[in-house]
Design a protein around this motif. Structure first.
Motif, PDB file in Angstrom:
ATOM      1  N   SER A   1      -2.508   2.525   6.258  1.00  0.00           N
ATOM      2  CA  SER A   1      -3.761   1.845   6.558  1.00  0.00           C
ATOM      3  C   SER A   1      -3.511   0.365   6.741  1.00  0.00           C
ATOM      4  CB  SER A   1      -4.743   2.083   5.410  1.00  0.00           C
ATOM      5  OG  SER A   1      -4.203   1.617   4.198  1.00  0.00           O
ATOM      6  N   SER A   2      -4.537  -0.352   7.122  1.00  0.00           N
ATOM      7  CA  SER A   2      -4.379  -1.778   7.366  1.00  0.00           C
ATOM      8  C   SER A   2      -3.900  -2.490   6.129  1.00  0.00           C
ATOM      9  CB  SER A   2      -5.714  -2.367   7.828  1.00  0.00           C
ATOM     10  OG  SER A   2      -6.677  -2.244   6.818  1.00  0.00           O
ATOM     11  N   SER A   3      -3.200  -3.578   6.348  1.00  0.00           N
ATOM     12  CA  SER A   3      -2.564  -4.403   5.312  1.00  0.00           C
ATOM     13  C   SER A   3      -1.509  -3.634   4.544  1.00  0.00           C
ATOM     14  CB  SER A   3      -3.591  -5.011   4.347  1.00  0.00           C
ATOM     15  OG  SER A   3      -4.138  -4.042   3.484  1.00  0.00           O
ATOM     16  N   GLY A   4      -0.861  -2.682   5.197  1.00  0.00           N
ATOM     17  CA  GLY A   4       0.264  -1.980   4.590  1.00  0.00           C
ATOM     18  C   GLY A   4       1.402  -1.908   5.564  1.00  0.00           C
ATOM     19  N   CYS A   5       2.556  -1.438   5.104  1.00  0.00           N
ATOM     20  CA  CYS A   5       3.725  -1.292   5.953  1.00  0.00           C
ATOM     21  C   CYS A   5       4.260   0.123   5.797  1.00  0.00           C
ATOM     22  CB  CYS A   5       4.809  -2.291   5.555  1.00  0.00           C
ATOM     23  SG  CYS A   5       4.244  -3.989   5.609  1.00  0.00           S
ATOM     24  N   SER A   6       4.635   0.727   6.887  1.00  0.00           N
ATOM     25  CA  SER A   6       5.021   2.131   6.838  1.00  0.00           C
ATOM     26  C   SER A   6       6.504   2.319   7.052  1.00  0.00           C
ATOM     27  CB  SER A   6       4.262   2.907   7.913  1.00  0.00           C
ATOM     28  OG  SER A   6       4.771   4.202   8.048  1.00  0.00           O
TER      29      SER A   6
ATOM     30  N   GLN B   1       0.808  -1.212   0.000  1.00  0.00           N
ATOM     31  CA  GLN B   1       0.000   0.000   0.000  1.00  0.00           C
ATOM     32  C   GLN B   1       0.845   1.268   0.000  1.00  0.00           C
ATOM     33  OE1 GLN B   1      -2.999  -0.231   3.094  1.00  0.00           O
ATOM     34  NE2 GLN B   1      -4.191  -1.706   1.936  1.00  0.00           N
ATOM     35  N   GLY B   2       2.090   1.150  -0.359  1.00  0.00           N
ATOM     36  CA  GLY B   2       2.950   2.318  -0.450  1.00  0.00           C
ATOM     37  C   GLY B   2       2.868   2.947  -1.829  1.00  0.00           C
ATOM     38  N   ASN B   3       3.681   3.961  -2.052  1.00  0.00           N
ATOM     39  CA  ASN B   3       3.752   4.605  -3.357  1.00  0.00           C
ATOM     40  C   ASN B   3       5.115   5.251  -3.540  1.00  0.00           C
ATOM     41  OD1 ASN B   3       3.653   7.259  -2.063  1.00  0.00           O
ATOM     42  ND2 ASN B   3       1.457   6.944  -1.855  1.00  0.00           N
ATOM     43  N   GLY B   4       5.351   5.771  -4.742  1.00  0.00           N
ATOM     44  CA  GLY B   4       6.654   6.347  -5.043  1.00  0.00           C
ATOM     45  C   GLY B   4       6.968   7.555  -4.197  1.00  0.00           C
ATOM     46  N   GLN B   5       6.013   8.477  -4.073  1.00  0.00           N
ATOM     47  CA  GLN B   5       6.242   9.698  -3.308  1.00  0.00           C
ATOM     48  C   GLN B   5       6.510   9.392  -1.840  1.00  0.00           C
ATOM     49  OE1 GLN B   5       6.192  13.174  -4.458  1.00  0.00           O
ATOM     50  NE2 GLN B   5       7.214  13.226  -2.472  1.00  0.00           N
TER      51      GLN B   5
ATOM     52  N   GLN C   1      -1.477  -7.544   7.959  1.00  0.00           N
ATOM     53  CA  GLN C   1      -0.559  -6.417   8.004  1.00  0.00           C
ATOM     54  C   GLN C   1      -1.272  -5.167   8.484  1.00  0.00           C
ATOM     55  OE1 GLN C   1       1.424  -5.801   4.350  1.00  0.00           O
ATOM     56  NE2 GLN C   1       2.748  -7.544   4.624  1.00  0.00           N
ATOM     57  N   ASP C   2      -0.628  -4.477   9.397  1.00  0.00           N
ATOM     58  CA  ASP C   2      -1.151  -3.214   9.895  1.00  0.00           C
ATOM     59  C   ASP C   2       0.009  -2.392  10.378  1.00  0.00           C
ATOM     60  OD1 ASP C   2      -2.728  -1.198  10.864  1.00  0.00           O
ATOM     61  OD2 ASP C   2      -3.102  -2.204  12.780  1.00  0.00           O
ATOM     62  N   ALA C   3       0.151  -1.195   9.836  1.00  0.00           N
ATOM     63  CA  ALA C   3       1.357  -0.436  10.123  1.00  0.00           C
ATOM     64  C   ALA C   3       1.237   0.348  11.413  1.00  0.00           C
ATOM     65  CB  ALA C   3       1.643   0.521   8.981  1.00  0.00           C
ATOM     66  N   SER C   4       2.364   0.437  12.106  1.00  0.00           N
ATOM     67  CA  SER C   4       2.483   1.324  13.251  1.00  0.00           C
ATOM     68  C   SER C   4       3.608   2.285  12.992  1.00  0.00           C
ATOM     69  CB  SER C   4       2.763   0.512  14.523  1.00  0.00           C
ATOM     70  OG  SER C   4       3.966  -0.198  14.401  1.00  0.00           O
ATOM     71  N   SER C   5       3.736   3.293  13.813  1.00  0.00           N
ATOM     72  CA  SER C   5       4.758   4.305  13.551  1.00  0.00           C
ATOM     73  C   SER C   5       6.137   3.725  13.734  1.00  0.00           C
ATOM     74  CB  SER C   5       4.565   5.501  14.481  1.00  0.00           C
ATOM     75  OG  SER C   5       4.667   5.080  15.826  1.00  0.00           O
TER      76      SER C   5
ATOM     77  N   THR D   1       0.696   1.114  -8.655  1.00  0.00           N
ATOM     78  CA  THR D   1      -0.423   2.002  -8.373  1.00  0.00           C
ATOM     79  C   THR D   1      -1.722   1.238  -8.128  1.00  0.00           C
ATOM     80  OG1 THR D   1       0.624   3.605  -9.842  1.00  0.00           O
ATOM     81  CG2 THR D   1      -1.646   4.044  -9.190  1.00  0.00           C
ATOM     82  N   GLY D   2      -2.327   1.475  -6.976  1.00  0.00           N
ATOM     83  CA  GLY D   2      -3.612   0.877  -6.656  1.00  0.00           C
ATOM     84  C   GLY D   2      -3.560  -0.575  -6.233  1.00  0.00           C
ATOM     85  N   GLN D   3      -2.369  -1.162  -6.168  1.00  0.00           N
ATOM     86  CA  GLN D   3      -2.258  -2.567  -5.783  1.00  0.00           C
ATOM     87  C   GLN D   3      -1.984  -2.683  -4.292  1.00  0.00           C
ATOM     88  OE1 GLN D   3      -2.869  -4.962  -8.300  1.00  0.00           O
ATOM     89  NE2 GLN D   3      -3.437  -2.999  -9.202  1.00  0.00           N
ATOM     90  N   ASN D   4      -2.220  -3.868  -3.759  1.00  0.00           N
ATOM     91  CA  ASN D   4      -1.962  -4.094  -2.341  1.00  0.00           C
ATOM     92  C   ASN D   4      -0.464  -4.186  -2.076  1.00  0.00           C
ATOM     93  OD1 ASN D   4      -2.610  -4.709   0.402  1.00  0.00           O
ATOM     94  ND2 ASN D   4      -2.147  -6.843  -0.031  1.00  0.00           N
ATOM     95  N   CYS D   5       0.196  -5.104  -2.765  1.00  0.00           N
ATOM     96  CA  CYS D   5       1.634  -5.324  -2.594  1.00  0.00           C
ATOM     97  C   CYS D   5       2.255  -5.537  -3.972  1.00  0.00           C
ATOM     98  CB  CYS D   5       1.900  -6.558  -1.726  1.00  0.00           C
ATOM     99  SG  CYS D   5       1.088  -6.547  -0.109  1.00  0.00           S
ATOM    100  N   TRP D   6       3.555  -5.697  -4.027  1.00  0.00           N
ATOM    101  CA  TRP D   6       4.220  -6.020  -5.291  1.00  0.00           C
ATOM    102  C   TRP D   6       3.939  -7.468  -5.685  1.00  0.00           C
ATOM    103  CZ3 TRP D   6       5.985  -2.613  -8.566  1.00  0.00           C
ATOM    104  CH2 TRP D   6       6.435  -1.370  -8.106  1.00  0.00           C
TER     105      TRP D   6
END
Length: 454
Positions: A416-421, A70-74, A401-405, A100-105
């Motif tokens: 957001s949930s199911s992403g990594c920060s 759930q990340g992006n280039g920016q 997956q759920d990201a924390s700081s 773009t718009g995908q969950n993961c690679w």
């Protein structure tokens, strides 16, 4: 000219000199049109972002930085600001691919796990080729670094395209090919949930030979140099199980022609254990860092990544190439490499026609504690781990997956949930206020000089 005029003009000259000395801030992250970088026939959702410093090195190296779920280039550009800052001074280019718009690679579909097969891996490689051609880049100095899904993609890129990449840093990644097990790819195109429960849970086990044969099947007949890898994993990771570290060791030692028993083990920092393996020329080719009690939150350290890739100093060769001439692409032995990574040698005997040595003769950069930071993510005992933030995901959430700081981070970003920060502090240093002050002061001084009666 009286003394007042002389002083005013002197101050004006000083102001102009200070203004001229301010660092240029022209470079910025740019999106490249798909038609420009050559996306035809590749996944339509993959986009390319590129960062080209104002002052490029001669034959600039290239670093690919795939994002987390759930990340992006920016976002990755901001999260890796410490590495971007080094790019500004050392002149290497960074590519920030975006699914773009995908969950993961997609690191599990057949097309991604096939050299020349397209998929997400093929799209990223096409971005590299575009960048090498447009900016006269160094094909022997192409690297990848990423965390979580970005770490998974890094290992897939190194495994499927060993002719393109020289080295990689995988934070919380998994073995190349592991993601294909139970891969949720209903459409067969890699554009679905893109999650592998068995691999994420650490339930995929193979022998070293099985792992090696699997990766070699993705590029049949290739006998050239295999990229070096540095893998970091927390022992308490429940998102991408720490059990994958053991499988990673089996896979990469087999690919690099090494024993599964490490050549050395040490503790560069309390709570962190490093195992290292050396090639036949004595260069460290694989490093596995275990962080006690750390979950899905391994910190990102730009200076250490740059040191591992040999990008902490301007110019020169890749450190592995320099240490093992004739054994890797770009070496000085005329009977060895004969060219940059990926420009020749595929399918031939090791060391002939540009293959640059048998698989397993690659190296990984100096170990921590030798020659300064030495490429270890801990930067020896300097305490730099966590200084910029962390590639971080907590527990729970969709797909587990759920990201924390990030640990050590001041921004407290969350995904957001199911992403990594990856929450990293910014390295940017704005100069707009300084410029405005100097221009205002200069205007006042010149205006006063003009109004002064003669």
């Amino acid at each position: 000219m009286d003394k007042f005029q002389s002083r005013v003009l002197g101050l004006a000259s000083l102001s102009l000199a200070l203004f001229a000395a301010l660092p240029a801030r022209g470079a910025s992250l740019q999106k490249v049109n798909q038609s420009d970088w050559g996306a035809a026939g590749l996944p339509s959702y993959v986009n390319m972002y590129i960062y080209v410093p104002d002052k490029l090195a001669t034959k600039p190296p290239i670093v690919v930085a795939p994002h987390h779920c759930q990340g992006n280039g920016q976002g990755t550009f901001s999260e890796m600001s410490s590495l971007v800052s080094i790019a500004n001074t050392r002149g290497f280019i960074m590519i920030f691919p975006e699914a773009t718009g995908q969950n993961c690679w997609d690191a599990g579909s057949k097309r991604s796990l096939n050299h020349g097969g397209g998929g997400d891996t093929g799209a990223i490689v096409q971005m590299v080729k575009y960048t090498l051609a447009k900016y006269s880049g160094d094909a022997g100095r192409v690297y990848s670094v990423g965390g979580s899904s970005g770490g998974i993609m890094t290992e897939a890129l190194l495994g499927v395209y060993p002719d393109v990449f020289m080295a990689g840093v995988s934070l919380m990644g998994v073995p190349c090919g592991c993601w294909a097990e139970g891969y949720n790819d209903v459409t067969g195109t890699g554009s679905s949930a893109q999650w592998s429960g068995p691999c994420g849970g650490g339930n995929v086990t193979k022998t070293g030979q099985q792992w090696g044969d699997l990766v070699r099947s993705y590029y049949p007949g290739y006998t050239g140099h295999r990229p070096r890898l540095q893998h970091w994993h927390g022992t308490a990771d429940t998102i991408l199980s720490y059990k994958n570290m053991a499988e990673d060791v089996k896979e990469w030692t087999n690919l690099l022609g090494l024993s599964e028993t490490a050549d050395g083990t040490d503790t560069p920092k309390s709570g962190t254990t490093r195992r290292s393996w050396k090639s036949s020329c004595g260069y460290t080719v694989f490093e596995a860092f275990s962080m006690d009690g750390v979950g899905h939150s391994v910190p990102f350290d730009g200076p250490a990544v740059a040191a591992y890739f040999g990008l902490d100093t301007a110019g020169g060769q890749d450190p592995e190439t320099a240490a093992c001439p004739g054994a890797v692409p770009g070496g000085s032995d005329p009977g060895g490499a004969g060219g940059a990574a990926g420009t020749g040698g595929e399918g031939g005997a090791a060391g002939t026609g540009g293959a640059g040595g048998a698989a397993g003769t690659g190296g990984a950069g100096s170990a921590a504690g030798t020659g300064g930071a030495g490429g270890a993510m801990e930067s020896a005992s300097s305490g730099s781990v966590g200084s910029g933030g962390a590639i971080d995901a907590g527990s729970g959430g969709g797909n587990g997956q759920d990201a924390s700081s990030g640990a050590g981070d001041s921004t407290g970003e969350e995904s957001s949930s199911s992403g990594c920060s990856c929450a990293l502090g910014s390295d940017a240093r704005g100069s707009g206020a300084q410029t405005g002050f100097l221009l205002a002061a200069l205007g006042l001084l010149l205006g006063r000089l003009k109004r002064r009666p003669r």
